[in-house]
Design a protein around this motif. Structure first.
Motif, mmCIF file in Angstrom:
data_model
loop_
_atom_site.group_PDB
_atom_site.id
_atom_site.type_symbol
_atom_site.label_atom_id
_atom_site.label_comp_id
_atom_site.label_asym_id
_atom_site.label_seq_id
_atom_site.Cartn_x
_atom_site.Cartn_y
_atom_site.Cartn_z
ATOM 1 N N LEU A 1 0.817 -1.220 0.000
ATOM 2 C CA LEU A 1 0.000 0.000 0.000
ATOM 3 C C LEU A 1 0.848 1.266 0.000
ATOM 4 O O LEU A 1 0.369 2.333 -0.371
ATOM 5 C CB LEU A 1 -0.966 -0.012 1.183
ATOM 6 N N HIS A 2 2.107 1.148 0.386
ATOM 7 C CA HIS A 2 2.996 2.308 0.347
ATOM 8 C C HIS A 2 3.598 2.517 -1.038
ATOM 9 O O HIS A 2 4.280 3.508 -1.272
ATOM 10 C CB HIS A 2 4.087 2.195 1.410
ATOM 11 N N THR A 3 3.340 1.593 -1.959
ATOM 12 C CA THR A 3 3.847 1.758 -3.325
ATOM 13 C C THR A 3 2.804 2.386 -4.240
ATOM 14 O O THR A 3 3.058 2.592 -5.420
ATOM 15 C CB THR A 3 4.279 0.394 -3.929
ATOM 16 N N ARG A 4 1.629 2.688 -3.719
ATOM 17 C CA ARG A 4 0.535 3.216 -4.530
ATOM 18 C C ARG A 4 0.758 4.686 -4.873
ATOM 19 O O ARG A 4 0.939 5.509 -4.006
ATOM 20 C CB ARG A 4 -0.800 3.105 -3.786
ATOM 21 N N ALA B 1 -8.769 5.952 -4.712
ATOM 22 C CA ALA B 1 -7.831 6.704 -3.868
ATOM 23 C C ALA B 1 -8.284 6.706 -2.411
ATOM 24 O O ALA B 1 -7.493 6.445 -1.503
ATOM 25 C CB ALA B 1 -7.684 8.127 -4.400
ATOM 26 N N GLY B 2 -9.547 6.983 -2.187
ATOM 27 C CA GLY B 2 -10.060 7.014 -0.823
ATOM 28 C C GLY B 2 -9.980 5.658 -0.148
ATOM 29 O O GLY B 2 -9.529 5.541 0.992
ATOM 30 N N ARG C 1 -4.684 1.813 3.805
ATOM 31 C CA ARG C 1 -3.280 2.020 4.193
ATOM 32 C C ARG C 1 -3.187 2.507 5.638
ATOM 33 O O ARG C 1 -2.375 2.002 6.415
ATOM 34 C CB ARG C 1 -2.640 3.032 3.237
ATOM 35 N N HIS C 2 -4.034 3.449 6.024
ATOM 36 C CA HIS C 2 -4.015 3.951 7.400
ATOM 37 C C HIS C 2 -4.396 2.837 8.380
ATOM 38 O O HIS C 2 -3.784 2.696 9.443
ATOM 39 C CB HIS C 2 -4.960 5.148 7.559
ATOM 40 N N CYS D 1 -4.202 -2.431 12.235
ATOM 41 C CA CYS D 1 -5.588 -2.915 12.157
ATOM 42 C C CYS D 1 -6.283 -2.857 13.521
ATOM 43 O O CYS D 1 -6.985 -3.794 13.915
ATOM 44 C CB CYS D 1 -5.627 -4.337 11.585
ATOM 45 N N GLN D 2 -6.064 -1.758 14.234
ATOM 46 C CA GLN D 2 -6.634 -1.619 15.577
ATOM 47 C C GLN D 2 -8.159 -1.636 15.569
ATOM 48 O O GLN D 2 -8.779 -2.231 16.441
ATOM 49 C CB GLN D 2 -6.140 -0.333 16.239
ATOM 50 N N MET D 3 -8.755 -0.977 14.605
ATOM 51 C CA MET D 3 -10.217 -1.009 14.488
ATOM 52 C C MET D 3 -10.598 -2.400 13.983
ATOM 53 O O MET D 3 -9.948 -2.937 13.090
ATOM 54 C CB MET D 3 -10.688 0.067 13.505
ATOM 55 N N SER D 4 -11.632 -2.986 14.538
ATOM 56 C CA SER D 4 -12.033 -4.323 14.092
ATOM 57 C C SER D 4 -12.449 -4.288 12.629
ATOM 58 O O SER D 4 -12.844 -3.246 12.094
ATOM 59 C CB SER D 4 -13.189 -4.844 14.949
#
Length: 195
Positions: free
Chosen positions: A105-108, A149-150, A156-157, A163-166
Motif C-alpha cells: 500500500l505504500h507503493t501506490r 484513492a479514498g 493504508r491507514h 488494524c486496531q479497528m475491528s
C-alpha cells in the motif's frame, strides 16, 4: 535445472518473499535493496533477476498471487456489493497478511487498485453510475478515482495502525465513506461503534 515453475524456482521465490517480509520489520520499503534481499534470502543477485526485474516487480507479482488467493476465498453469491460482509471478508484477508500489505500500500501512486481495474470499472463503477443517471464516461472516471484513492488510503491507514479497528467496524466506516449515490440504504449502519 532451475527452470521457471519447477519446485526449486518456486522455493527460491518463497525465500525472496519471506526475506522481503522479514526485512520490512527492520527497514522501510523505500530503503530496501536487491542486495539486502539476497543476503536475507541467502541467494544471489542472478537468482533474484531470474525471478524479478526489480523490487517493485517482486511486490507486484506477490500482490497478483495474493489477489488470486483472495478471490478464490471470496464467495460472491453470499455477499452483496459494498455490504458489510463483503468488506469484512476482504479485511480479514488484509489483516492476516498485513506485513505484506503494509509494503504494497505504500507503493501506490496512480490508480491504486491496478489488479482488477477492468472488472472494477465494467462490473461495479459503470453499472452503479448508470443506475444513478450518470452516463458521461469522464464523470464516471472521477467516481472511480475517488473510490480507489479514498479506499486505498483508508486501507493504508488501517494497516499502518496495526488494524486496531475491528474488521466489522472498519467495514461499516468504509460503507459510510462511499459516494451517497452508491449506498444501499438498507446496508447503512446507523453509526460506527467506538473502538
Amino acid at each position: 535445472m532451475n527452470t521457471k515453475n519447477n519446485q526449486r524456482f518456486k522455493d527460491n521465490e518463497k525465500r525472496f518473499e519471506q526475506a522481503l517480509l522479514q526485512l520490512s520489520k527492520t527497514m522501510p520499503y523505500q530503503k530496501m535493496t536487491v542486495r539486502a534481499l539476497c543476503e536475507q534470502a541467502h541467494l544471489n543477485r542472478t537468482t533474484f533477476y531470474a525471478h524479478y526485474y526489480d523490487i517493485e516487480d517482486m511486490i507486484e507479482k506477490m500482490e497478483a498471487h495474493m489477489h488470486e488467493d483472495l478471490l478464490a476465498r471470496f464467495d460472491t453469491t453470499n455477499h452483496a456489493l459494498f455490504s458489510p460482509s463483503s468488506f469484512t471478508t476482504f479485511l480479514h484477508y488484509i489483516k492476516d497478511h498485513q506485513s505484506f500489505y503494509r509494503i504494497a500500500l505504500h507503493t501506490r501512486h496512480i490508480f491504486p487498485l491496478q489488479q482488477g481495474y477492468d472488472p472494477l470499472w465494467k462490473e461495479v463503477i459503470q453499472p452503479l453510475c448508470i443506475q444513478n443517471g450518470i452516463t458521461d464516461p469522464d464523470e464516471m472516471t472521477y467516481y472511480l478515482i475517488y473510490f480507489q484513492a479514498g479506499f486505498t488510503m483508508a486501507l493504508r491507514h488501517w494497516v499502518d495502525t496495526n488494524c486496531q479497528m475491528s474488521e466489522k467496524q472498519f467495514a461499516q466506516l468504509l460503507i459510510l465513506c462511499l459516494p451517497s449515490i452508491w449506498q444501499e440504504k438498507k446496508n447503512l449502519p446507523k453509526e460506527v461503534p467506538a473502538y
